[in-house]
Design an enzyme around this catalytic site. Structure first.
Site, PDB file in Angstrom:
ATOM      1  N   GLY A   1       0.842  -1.202   0.000  1.00  0.00           N
ATOM      2  CA  GLY A   1       0.000   0.000   0.000  1.00  0.00           C
ATOM      3  C   GLY A   1       0.872   1.245   0.000  1.00  0.00           C
ATOM      4  O   GLY A   1       1.871   1.296   0.701  1.00  0.00           O
TER       5      GLY A   1
ATOM      6  N   ARG B   1       0.618  -4.979  -4.936  1.00  0.00           N
ATOM      7  CA  ARG B   1       0.792  -5.988  -3.894  1.00  0.00           C
ATOM      8  C   ARG B   1       1.256  -7.309  -4.509  1.00  0.00           C
ATOM      9  O   ARG B   1       0.900  -8.385  -4.038  1.00  0.00           O
ATOM     10  CB  ARG B   1      -0.511  -6.174  -3.115  1.00  0.00           C
ATOM     11  CG  ARG B   1      -0.934  -4.938  -2.334  1.00  0.00           C
ATOM     12  CD  ARG B   1      -1.960  -5.276  -1.277  1.00  0.00           C
ATOM     13  NE  ARG B   1      -2.521  -4.090  -0.647  1.00  0.00           N
ATOM     14  CZ  ARG B   1      -1.948  -3.442   0.367  1.00  0.00           C
ATOM     15  NH1 ARG B   1      -0.804  -3.868   0.857  1.00  0.00           N
ATOM     16  NH2 ARG B   1      -2.528  -2.392   0.886  1.00  0.00           N
TER      17      ARG B   1
ATOM     18  N   ASP C   1       5.841  -4.991   5.879  1.00  0.00           N
ATOM     19  CA  ASP C   1       6.178  -6.375   6.205  1.00  0.00           C
ATOM     20  C   ASP C   1       6.218  -7.282   4.967  1.00  0.00           C
ATOM     21  O   ASP C   1       7.129  -8.102   4.822  1.00  0.00           O
ATOM     22  CB  ASP C   1       5.120  -6.873   7.202  1.00  0.00           C
ATOM     23  CG  ASP C   1       5.515  -8.180   7.831  1.00  0.00           C
ATOM     24  OD1 ASP C   1       6.636  -8.248   8.354  1.00  0.00           O
ATOM     25  OD2 ASP C   1       4.708  -9.132   7.780  1.00  0.00           O
TER      26      ASP C   1
ATOM     27  N   THR D   1       4.992   2.336   6.166  1.00  0.00           N
ATOM     28  CA  THR D   1       3.609   1.886   6.268  1.00  0.00           C
ATOM     29  C   THR D   1       2.830   2.818   7.168  1.00  0.00           C
ATOM     30  O   THR D   1       3.329   3.220   8.230  1.00  0.00           O
ATOM     31  CB  THR D   1       3.438   0.440   6.791  1.00  0.00           C
ATOM     32  OG1 THR D   1       2.073   0.261   7.173  1.00  0.00           O
ATOM     33  CG2 THR D   1       4.302   0.100   7.985  1.00  0.00           C
TER      34      THR D   1
ATOM     35  N   ASP E   1       0.479   1.914   8.790  1.00  0.00           N
ATOM     36  CA  ASP E   1       0.043   1.113   9.939  1.00  0.00           C
ATOM     37  C   ASP E   1       1.013   1.208  11.128  1.00  0.00           C
ATOM     38  O   ASP E   1       0.654   0.856  12.244  1.00  0.00           O
ATOM     39  CB  ASP E   1      -0.092  -0.366   9.541  1.00  0.00           C
ATOM     40  CG  ASP E   1      -1.064  -0.567   8.389  1.00  0.00           C
ATOM     41  OD1 ASP E   1      -1.903   0.323   8.154  1.00  0.00           O
ATOM     42  OD2 ASP E   1      -0.974  -1.608   7.712  1.00  0.00           O
TER      43      ASP E   1
ATOM     44  N   ASP F   1       3.376  -0.713  11.905  1.00  0.00           N
ATOM     45  CA  ASP F   1       3.428  -2.022  12.569  1.00  0.00           C
ATOM     46  C   ASP F   1       4.708  -2.813  12.288  1.00  0.00           C
ATOM     47  O   ASP F   1       4.749  -4.024  12.475  1.00  0.00           O
ATOM     48  CB  ASP F   1       2.197  -2.859  12.159  1.00  0.00           C
ATOM     49  CG  ASP F   1       2.117  -3.085  10.652  1.00  0.00           C
ATOM     50  OD1 ASP F   1       2.984  -2.581   9.925  1.00  0.00           O
ATOM     51  OD2 ASP F   1       1.176  -3.765  10.205  1.00  0.00           O
TER      52      ASP F   1
ATOM     53  N   ARG G   1      -4.821  -2.095   9.520  1.00  0.00           N
ATOM     54  CA  ARG G   1      -4.707  -3.553   9.450  1.00  0.00           C
ATOM     55  C   ARG G   1      -4.745  -4.174  10.846  1.00  0.00           C
ATOM     56  O   ARG G   1      -5.568  -3.768  11.645  1.00  0.00           O
ATOM     57  CB  ARG G   1      -3.430  -3.930   8.697  1.00  0.00           C
ATOM     58  CG  ARG G   1      -3.451  -5.359   8.227  1.00  0.00           C
ATOM     59  CD  ARG G   1      -2.514  -5.594   7.100  1.00  0.00           C
ATOM     60  NE  ARG G   1      -3.204  -5.528   5.830  1.00  0.00           N
ATOM     61  CZ  ARG G   1      -2.604  -5.442   4.663  1.00  0.00           C
ATOM     62  NH1 ARG G   1      -1.296  -5.363   4.608  1.00  0.00           N
ATOM     63  NH2 ARG G   1      -3.288  -5.425   3.560  1.00  0.00           N
TER      64      ARG G   1
END
Ligand code: F6P
Length: 344
Positions: free
Chosen positions: A12, A73, A104, A127, A129, A131, A173
């Site tokens: 993304g 992706r 990731d 990201t 996110d 994460d 996510r």
């Protein structure tokens, strides 16, 4: 002839990718390399599709959202002969090194290419996110949360006018960072994150109290939160090439809003910010972080430190093994639950 560095952005998109590409190109040119862009993530390397990339092309990219290289992706490991094609094109394009910018998934492929095939790869973490392990922050997060925070404030304005409970669903996510930071920064009344099962009794109590006091309330929920009362949907769901479920289809904001309205009798509306929080000009923080980790990637290439990723630890930009950043996600830790207890 100058040695060539290939740069790709995968997964993304997020604000900060263009500044990171720019930082990497500027530093690489300073160290005597030339750069070339691979378009649309791993697909570009698999198909050998390139884009010229230099200082002039990237000069004003520091202020632009998205990625000038395009992204996808695509997972070479899930495509017939994909890994082999990546290796062949790396040689055909005369690359000395590859800089892979991603989360990731993208960096997982980079790790594999380095470990199993000794490809000269360096990673750059990105990201919205936030994460990824081993780096304190990823660029993209600050801009996305800033946008979500503004959306939350807008919902409070209209919620207060109509005396409604408003529910905002944000992305992120399987990590609740985006929801948590958005909720804290917008003085929300309740937050739902995937790391903590929603205590529905506590949520309803809090919302009734808030509503009685100010006649509106705001809930921020992550797209991946779980509402036990909604029941876990066992239906087959669409997944991407990395096996991730498309979480927007869960309709968490809608489920929570319906549940609240039913239980409290208070009119409740939901909004999903979706991809609007992933575009737009990067914030100052993201421009700076992205520039610094992008520049560090070129330095890692120069120093032959392959299989490494640039990261921010404290306020220092450093190299960390790619492998340590991928595999397990950095989710909201228990110590944040105490913060949540105080604020919500
Ligand atoms: O990983 C970034 C992210 O924005 C997640 O927060 C979200 O679940 C997902 O990507 C959405 O993916 P897509 O852009 O493919 O719909």
């Amino acid at each position: 002839m100058k040695k060539k560095i290939g740069i790709l952005t995968g997964g993304g998109d997020c604000p900060g990718l263009n500044p990171a590409i720019r930082g990497c190109v500027y530093a690489a040119e300073k160290y005597g390399y030339e750069c070339v862009g691979l378009t649309d993530g791993w697909k570009g390397l698999m198909q050998g599709n390139t884009l010229p990339l230099d200082r002039v092309a990237t000069e004003y990219m520091i202020m632009k959202g998205g990625t000038m290289l395009g992204t996808s992706r695509t997972n070479p490991a899930k495509t017939d002969g994909g890994i082999q094609k990546c290796l062949e094109n790396f040689s055909k394009l005369g690359l000395h090194a590859l800089v892979a910018m991603g989360g990731d998934d993208t960096l997982g492929v980079a790790t594999r290419l380095y470990k199993d095939h000794k490809l000269s790869v360096v990673g750059v973490p990105k990201t919205m996110d936030n994460d990824l392990n081993v780096t304190d922050y990823t660029f993209g997060f600050d801009t996305s949360v800033t946008l979500a925070m503004q959306a939350a404030q807008s919902l409070q304005d209209t919620g207060a006018s109509h005396h409604r409970i408003m529910v905002l669903e944000v992305m992120g996510r399987h990590a609740g960072w985006v929801a948590l930071y958005t909720a804290i920064a917008s003085a929300a009344d309740f937050v739902c994150i995937p790391e903590k099962k929603i205590d529905t009794e506590a949520m309803l109590r809090k919302l009734k109290e808030s509503y009685a006091r100010k006649r509106f309330a705001l809930v921020v929920t992550s797209e991946a939160a779980e509402l036990p009362e909604a029941g876990e949907d066992k239906a087959k769901h669409a997944v991407d090439q990395f096996g991730h479920r498309i979480l927007k289809d869960r309709g968490m904001g809608e489920h929570i809003a319906q549940f609240i309205e039913k239980q409290t009798g208070i009119e409740t509306r939901f909004s999903v910010i979706g991809h609007m929080q992933r575009g737009g000009a990067p914030t100052l923080f993201d421009r700076m972080l992205a520039t610094r980790v992008g520049m560090k990637a070129a330095e890692l290439v120069r120093d032959g430190e392959f299989g490494m990723m640039s990261a921010i630890v404290g306020n220092k930009i450093t190299g960390v093994p790619l492998e340590s950043a991928t595999g397990a996600l950095k989710t909201v830790s228990k110590e944040w639950f105490d913060v949540m207890d105080v604020l919500f």
